[in-house]
Design a protein around this motif. Sequence first.
Motif, short mmCIF file in Angstrom:
data_model
loop_
_atom_site.label_atom_id
_atom_site.label_comp_id
_atom_site.label_asym_id
_atom_site.label_seq_id
_atom_site.Cartn_x
_atom_site.Cartn_y
_atom_site.Cartn_z
N PHE A 134 0.83 -1.20 0.00
CA PHE A 134 0.00 0.00 0.00
C PHE A 134 0.87 1.26 0.00
N LEU A 135 1.93 1.25 0.84
CA LEU A 135 2.83 2.40 0.87
C LEU A 135 3.46 2.61 -0.51
N GLY A 136 3.88 1.52 -1.13
CA GLY A 136 4.48 1.63 -2.46
C GLY A 136 3.51 2.23 -3.45
N ALA A 137 2.24 1.79 -3.38
CA ALA A 137 1.24 2.28 -4.32
C ALA A 137 1.00 3.77 -4.12
N LEU A 138 0.93 4.21 -2.84
CA LEU A 138 0.68 5.63 -2.57
C LEU A 138 1.84 6.48 -3.10
N ARG A 139 3.06 6.04 -2.83
CA ARG A 139 4.21 6.78 -3.32
C ARG A 139 4.17 6.92 -4.83
N SER A 140 3.89 5.77 -5.46
CA SER A 140 3.95 5.76 -6.92
C SER A 140 2.85 6.64 -7.51
N ALA A 141 1.65 6.65 -6.89
CA ALA A 141 0.57 7.48 -7.42
C ALA A 141 0.96 8.94 -7.38
N ALA A 142 1.46 9.40 -6.22
CA ALA A 142 1.83 10.80 -6.09
C ALA A 142 2.95 11.16 -7.06
N GLN A 143 3.91 10.25 -7.19
CA GLN A 143 5.07 10.51 -8.05
C GLN A 143 4.68 10.61 -9.52
N MET A 144 3.87 9.66 -9.99
CA MET A 144 3.56 9.66 -11.42
C MET A 144 2.70 10.84 -11.80
N VAL A 145 1.78 11.25 -10.92
CA VAL A 145 0.96 12.42 -11.22
C VAL A 145 1.83 13.67 -11.29
N GLN A 159 12.78 15.06 -1.78
CA GLN A 159 13.62 15.55 -2.88
C GLN A 159 12.96 15.27 -4.22
N LEU A 160 12.36 14.07 -4.31
CA LEU A 160 11.68 13.68 -5.54
C LEU A 160 10.55 14.66 -5.86
N MET A 161 9.75 14.99 -4.83
CA MET A 161 8.62 15.89 -5.04
C MET A 161 9.12 17.30 -5.36
N ALA A 162 10.18 17.72 -4.63
CA ALA A 162 10.70 19.06 -4.87
C ALA A 162 11.23 19.18 -6.30
N LEU A 163 11.90 18.13 -6.77
CA LEU A 163 12.44 18.17 -8.13
C LEU A 163 11.32 18.30 -9.15
N GLY A 164 10.25 17.54 -8.96
CA GLY A 164 9.15 17.56 -9.92
C GLY A 164 8.42 18.89 -9.93
N TRP A 165 8.04 19.38 -8.73
CA TRP A 165 7.16 20.54 -8.67
C TRP A 165 7.91 21.85 -8.67
N LYS A 166 9.10 21.90 -8.02
CA LYS A 166 9.76 23.19 -7.85
C LYS A 166 10.85 23.43 -8.87
N VAL A 167 11.30 22.39 -9.58
CA VAL A 167 12.36 22.59 -10.57
C VAL A 167 11.81 22.36 -11.98
N PHE A 168 11.30 21.16 -12.22
CA PHE A 168 10.88 20.83 -13.59
C PHE A 168 9.67 21.63 -14.05
N ASN A 217 9.00 4.49 -12.97
CA ASN A 217 9.42 4.03 -11.64
C ASN A 217 10.79 3.37 -11.67
N ARG A 218 11.70 3.93 -12.46
CA ARG A 218 13.04 3.37 -12.54
C ARG A 218 13.97 4.14 -11.61
N ALA A 219 15.08 3.53 -11.27
CA ALA A 219 16.08 4.22 -10.46
C ALA A 219 16.51 5.48 -11.20
N PRO A 220 16.79 6.59 -10.54
CA PRO A 220 16.79 6.82 -9.09
C PRO A 220 15.42 7.20 -8.53
#
Lengths: 211, 342
Positions: free
Chosen positions: B149-160, B309-318, B214-217
Amino acid sequence: MIVNLAFYLFSLILLASAVMVVTARNPVHAVLFLILAFVNAAVLFLLAGAEFLAFILAIVYVGAVAVLFLFVVMMLDVDFAALKEGFQRYAPVGALVGLVLFGELFLVVSGWNVLAGATAARLYPTPDNLTNAAALGSLIYTAYLPLFQLSGIVLLVAMIGAIVLTHRDRKRALRQNLAMQHARKPQDTLVLTRPALGAGAPLPAQEKETL
Amino acid sequence: MSAFFHAEFFQTDLGIVILTLLETLALLVPLLIGVAYLTWFERKVMGAIQLRKGPNVVGPFGLAQPFADAIKMLLKETITPAGADKLLFTLAPMLTFGLALIAWAVIPVNNNWAIANINVGILYLFAISSLGVYGIIIAGWASNSKYAFLGALRSAAQMVSYEVSMGFIIVTVLVCAGSLNLNDIVLAQRHVWYAIPLFPLFIIFFISGLAETNRAPFDLAEGESEIVAGFFVEYSAMSFALFFLGEYANMILISGMTTLLFLGGWLSPIPFAPFTLIPGVFWFLLKILICLFVFVWVRATLPRLRYDQLMALGWKVFLPITLVYLVAVAGVLEYFGWLPNA
């Protein structure tokens, strides 16, 4: 013939999944049925020849809105059985409201006058030399520009509202300043001492909390 | 041969269906073999990077390793955890793998060599790749396991999050090409590949592609050091293999999208005689292979990002960069009158 069959098939699935959205016992199943309904609506757009709208529907509603919806529903753990307890009591009132709304819709639709040339325009919505997306764009960005911009502003206000709500409690927020972290040097933070026996080492100066 | 396919039979309703089926087979069989050998390629390249040999026992150079793995997966027992939502639990891997395959319907591997050359091809690709998250969320929820469940939540937020900047990059390319058709987008790059004028966007697109698959990193959805294996921790045997293959098929898909949007698709990199005679499929595959190599290279070299860091990179940089770049590109094209179809 095949197009008609496909239309009835997909609209049947659409209606069935829409009914399942409100009757499913499990909230996550309900959201998944909602997504199925979105997908089928997109297919109906495709059948009507509006491929741009179809894929935008799939991208925006299925790909983004429904994901967040599912996200929230999965985390909230809503107990639908408890929510449905008062169903018997409220059903008559709900039915009354529904009936009134249906009557209003009926009055509006029955008094609707269609312009003479409009039927032809609806049968062939886009000129042959224009793609769907270009035809839509040439309307939205000319005749309906103010409305389009206004709807954008409505979304912007909603977004700012959401950000303000989450940032009310700023004291607890932990933040990281990468530039400050990178500018840290060993001599700022490390001190080598040789304390005398029983005396102990002096405490270093307290660092700023914003680091 | 060509006369055979233009025979009258293939113009009838039944003929069109049979022809489409044949085209689909001609695309899917090489694709599936490619997916199988991508796993071998990844293990070999990572082995070389880490000064190991990689698979080298089954067959010459370990070339039969993917098939040995497939047979192993097929023979294992499929386990459904107690309390799992059985239907959704079995549906999720099929959804992931199916979505990774149907996206290929619109990808032109050569001039006009797509199963469906539709007007809004790039929107179709974007829509399908944004649906990919459902396989992961459903798997994580249906497993009835905290790690999944934790993995799914992370992945949902990340992919969106990463879809947003990816969307802006695609819009920028569309503004330059003046078409939503993938074939036209590639042909618009005859003179210069979009990787050159839109270089920052090319890099951001590739990084977003890493996050989208969902590949490294960005593999926090798996995060084996924190949440065991993330969303597919409860899966075994063939359903696990479907997730595994789906991830690799998605890698090839994202490489294909990068190639079509930025690297000139099937166009030859050197635009004169001996090189333009080589069939476009060769160049297309070569470019995809280079992208895939970078995928593996990144995985072997970079550590995983922390979640914030992942979220910051997506929303605040890209997101700001792509937004500003879109406005700037549109402004430049308008000012110099370079807009296509103007």
